[in-house]
Design a protein around this motif. Sequence first.
Motif, short mmCIF file in Angstrom:
data_model
loop_
_atom_site.label_atom_id
_atom_site.label_comp_id
_atom_site.label_asym_id
_atom_site.label_seq_id
_atom_site.Cartn_x
_atom_site.Cartn_y
_atom_site.Cartn_z
N LEU A 83 -54.99 70.17 -33.99
CA LEU A 83 -53.83 69.29 -33.82
C LEU A 83 -54.29 67.90 -33.39
CD1 LEU A 83 -51.23 71.59 -32.04
CD2 LEU A 83 -51.36 70.95 -34.44
N PRO A 84 -53.59 66.86 -33.83
CA PRO A 84 -54.01 65.49 -33.53
C PRO A 84 -53.74 65.02 -32.11
CG PRO A 84 -52.07 65.48 -34.93
CD PRO A 84 -52.50 66.91 -34.79
N LEU A 85 -53.00 65.80 -31.30
CA LEU A 85 -52.74 65.41 -29.91
C LEU A 85 -53.27 66.48 -28.97
CD1 LEU A 85 -49.04 64.18 -30.14
CD2 LEU A 85 -51.08 62.80 -29.94
N PRO A 86 -54.03 66.08 -27.96
CA PRO A 86 -54.53 67.07 -26.99
C PRO A 86 -53.37 67.61 -26.16
CG PRO A 86 -55.09 64.86 -26.28
CD PRO A 86 -54.48 64.73 -27.65
N ASP A 87 -53.43 68.87 -25.82
CA ASP A 87 -52.40 69.53 -25.00
C ASP A 87 -50.99 69.30 -25.54
OD1 ASP A 87 -54.41 70.47 -23.35
OD2 ASP A 87 -54.30 68.73 -22.03
N TYR A 88 -50.84 69.36 -26.84
CA TYR A 88 -49.56 69.10 -27.50
C TYR A 88 -48.44 69.94 -26.91
CZ TYR A 88 -45.96 69.42 -31.07
OH TYR A 88 -44.76 69.43 -31.72
N ASP A 89 -48.70 71.22 -26.65
CA ASP A 89 -47.65 72.12 -26.18
C ASP A 89 -47.13 71.76 -24.80
OD1 ASP A 89 -47.62 73.81 -28.44
OD2 ASP A 89 -49.39 74.86 -27.71
N ASP B 167 -47.02 65.67 -40.31
CA ASP B 167 -46.75 66.91 -41.05
C ASP B 167 -47.44 68.10 -40.39
OD1 ASP B 167 -45.08 65.83 -43.00
OD2 ASP B 167 -46.75 65.36 -44.35
N GLN B 168 -48.66 67.87 -39.92
CA GLN B 168 -49.41 68.92 -39.26
C GLN B 168 -48.69 69.37 -37.97
OE1 GLN B 168 -53.34 67.66 -38.18
NE2 GLN B 168 -54.07 69.74 -37.81
N LEU B 169 -48.19 68.41 -37.19
CA LEU B 169 -47.46 68.75 -35.98
C LEU B 169 -46.14 69.46 -36.30
CD1 LEU B 169 -47.97 65.62 -33.68
CD2 LEU B 169 -49.04 67.87 -33.48
N LEU B 170 -45.45 69.00 -37.34
CA LEU B 170 -44.21 69.65 -37.75
C LEU B 170 -44.45 71.10 -38.15
CD1 LEU B 170 -42.29 66.90 -39.73
CD2 LEU B 170 -41.37 68.28 -37.87
N HIS B 171 -45.49 71.32 -38.93
CA HIS B 171 -45.83 72.68 -39.36
C HIS B 171 -46.13 73.56 -38.14
CE1 HIS B 171 -47.30 75.88 -41.91
NE2 HIS B 171 -48.41 75.93 -41.16
N TYR B 172 -46.91 73.03 -37.20
CA TYR B 172 -47.24 73.77 -35.99
C TYR B 172 -45.98 74.05 -35.17
CZ TYR B 172 -49.32 74.95 -31.50
OH TYR B 172 -49.66 75.59 -30.33
N ALA C 188 -35.88 71.93 -31.33
CA ALA C 188 -35.05 71.07 -32.18
C ALA C 188 -35.28 69.58 -31.89
CB ALA C 188 -33.58 71.42 -31.99
N MET C 189 -35.37 69.21 -30.61
CA MET C 189 -35.55 67.80 -30.26
C MET C 189 -36.91 67.29 -30.76
SD MET C 189 -34.35 65.08 -28.95
CE MET C 189 -33.13 65.24 -27.68
N VAL C 190 -37.94 68.10 -30.64
CA VAL C 190 -39.27 67.69 -31.09
C VAL C 190 -39.30 67.54 -32.61
CG1 VAL C 190 -41.69 68.40 -31.24
CG2 VAL C 190 -40.44 68.68 -29.09
N VAL C 191 -38.71 68.49 -33.31
CA VAL C 191 -38.64 68.41 -34.78
C VAL C 191 -37.89 67.14 -35.19
CG1 VAL C 191 -37.69 69.50 -36.85
CG2 VAL C 191 -38.85 70.90 -35.13
N GLN C 192 -36.81 66.84 -34.49
CA GLN C 192 -36.02 65.64 -34.79
C GLN C 192 -36.86 64.37 -34.58
OE1 GLN C 192 -32.44 65.37 -32.48
NE2 GLN C 192 -31.90 63.37 -33.28
N ILE C 193 -37.62 64.31 -33.49
CA ILE C 193 -38.44 63.13 -33.20
C ILE C 193 -39.54 62.96 -34.25
CG2 ILE C 193 -40.15 62.23 -31.57
CD1 ILE C 193 -38.36 63.37 -29.33
N LEU C 194 -40.22 64.06 -34.59
CA LEU C 194 -41.29 63.99 -35.59
C LEU C 194 -40.74 63.59 -36.96
CD1 LEU C 194 -43.29 67.19 -34.57
CD2 LEU C 194 -43.97 64.82 -34.17
#
Length: 118
Positions: free
Chosen positions: A8-14, A34-39, A47-53
């Motif tokens: 993933l392109p961001l450390p500690d994404y979760d 796209d990679q973050l959305l898939h993950y 839902a909020m994260v998907v909306q932001i991405l």
Amino acid sequence: MTTEHGGLPLPDYDQLPVGTLEHRIRALSVPELDQLLHYEHGHADRAMVVQILTARKRQLDAGAPLSGGNPAAFKPETAGHGRGGSPVSPATSPEPSSPPPHGTPDQRGKPKANRTGG
């Protein structure tokens, strides 16, 4: 640029708070988003994260520039793990006192007017 969680392109994404995530993704490209959305869809699917991405992808598709900086270089932040507690210590707290029952300590109460109807 890829890091943990299978690249993933961001450390500690979760563990990133949504507000921090919104700023961190500004330097990511469409394939990284796209990679973050898939993950995200395969894991928490917030839902909020998907909306932001998705909104950021639309901005890039409309010609918005990537912001400078390296999103992986920031110290990861975590949500809800503040130090907590009060900054007050015995050295900074006031002396205990009891407030007077009525009025101020330097004034004596005055007798009430005659209440017997007369």
